[in-house]
Design an enzyme around this catalytic site. Structure first.
Site: not given
Length: 343
Positions: A1, A53, A83, A122, A154, A194-196
């Site tokens: 991030m 990353q 991203c 990713k 994601h 990934n995600g939520g």
């Protein structure tokens, strides 16, 4: 991030979980090749296992950056093509590469040719007008053929036209079943969801279908989630007896960085959500937000903030985090799950 998971954040999160695989913030390849590597790539040995990353789209440059990362001691190189930020789009990398699976495959192959550590990708399920099933399938086929060691998905599209980066984290619907299907299609390749994901019970349920989970903002905004992860997912004691104990364990690191000239707020900004839901949490945040930025701020400032929290009401990490089944949760391949922290 980006701008979040710096070395101070990662060191603190390692105090919360021995098992989580930590990821750096995404670093643009030109920055790695031409920037201040000592600053950008610096990490503490306690952070392992740790992935670097990268963001880029030139195979030769990515291969060189991956080699630099491997030489620096990272455990994994991760290519982020998920991203959707404006900074990433303007640099022709990130989620826009979902439209160029062949190029992404070339990037993975180039990195694999230069490093012995795992190279992972990713991604999103697609962008804009793409059909998610087709886009994800084509991307997965290319990178797996190129030697990708794990695919982190994601589970939502990114709309590069019409949605902001923030909206892209919430507005496009999640499609976990598409990721489950990908795992069934490629049983030999680790597939990470990934995600939520914001609760351990939800994570445990998803690990019936995939090999691991990646948790980002949920763990950043409520770091206590990570403190509960090792007992719930791996059947192991948490590294600290509770979140207050984790702050105390962080203090020697804070003292060492202060002696190097690092300002207190650069470290404590990652702790603001630590006591969410407990009496005194607002006073904790307010004290750090107003006092940690002052030039004279130090460990006393951090301990004064901690004094605002009603510690007697804090839950014990080990008691709160036991798996409902009393057993370690397993991934889609029957192995222990891969818990990662990034975005």
């Amino acid at each position: 991030m980006m701008d979040w998971t710096d070395r101070h954040c990662r060191f603190f999160h390692r105090i919360l979980s021995r098992r989580a695989r930590l990821y750096t913030e995404m670093l643009a390849v030109p920055a790695v090749l031409h920037g201040d590597r000592a600053r950008l790539l610096r990490f503490d040995a306690a952070e392992h296992p740790l992935a670097l990353q990268l963001g880029g789209s030139d195979p030769a440059q990515l291969a060189l950056a991956a080699s630099i990362g491997a030489d620096a001691g990272y455990d994994e190189i991760n290519l982020n093509i998920g991203c959707p930020s404006e900074r990433v789009k303007s640099g022709a990398f990130g989620a826009c590469l979902m439209r160029e699976p062949e190029l992404v495959g070339d990037c993975v192959a180039a990195m694999k040719s230069r490093v012995k550590i795992p190279v992972t990708v990713k991604c999103r399920t697609g962008v804009d007008e793409q059909d998610p099933e087709t886009a994800l399938g084509e991307l997965a086929a290319r990178v797996i053929a190129a030697g990708c060691d794990a695919l982190i998905v994601h589970a939502r599209k990114a709309w590069l036209s019409g949605l902001s980066p923030k909206e892209n984290r919430d507005v496009p619907p999640l499609d976990y079943k598409l990721v489950h299907a990908l795992k069934r299609r490629y049983p030999a390749i680790p597939v990470v969801l990934n995600g939520g994901l914001a609760a351990l019970a939800q994570i445990g349920a998803e690990l019936q279908y995939v090999d691991g989970v990646m948790v980002g903002r949920a763990a950043y905004q409520d770091p206590a989630l990570l403190l509960e992860a090792d007992p719930f997912l791996f059947g192991e004691a948490a590294p600290a007896s509770g979140v207050a104990a984790a702050v105390e364990a962080f203090i020697p690191y804070v003292e060492a960085r202060l002696a190097e000239g690092v300002p207190l707020h650069a470290m404590t900004r990652h702790l603001l959500g630590l006591f969410n839901g407990f009496p005194g949490a607002r006073a904790w945040r307010r004290h750090l937000a107003t006092e940690a930025v002052k030039p004279c701020a130090g460990v006393r400032t951090l301990r004064a903030a901690l004094a605002h929290v009603e510690l007697d009401s804090m839950r014990d990490a080990g008691a709160a985090a036991s798996s409902p089944s009393g057993a370690v949760q397993s991934g889609g391949n029957g192995k222990q799950p891969r818990l990662t922290f990034s975005i």
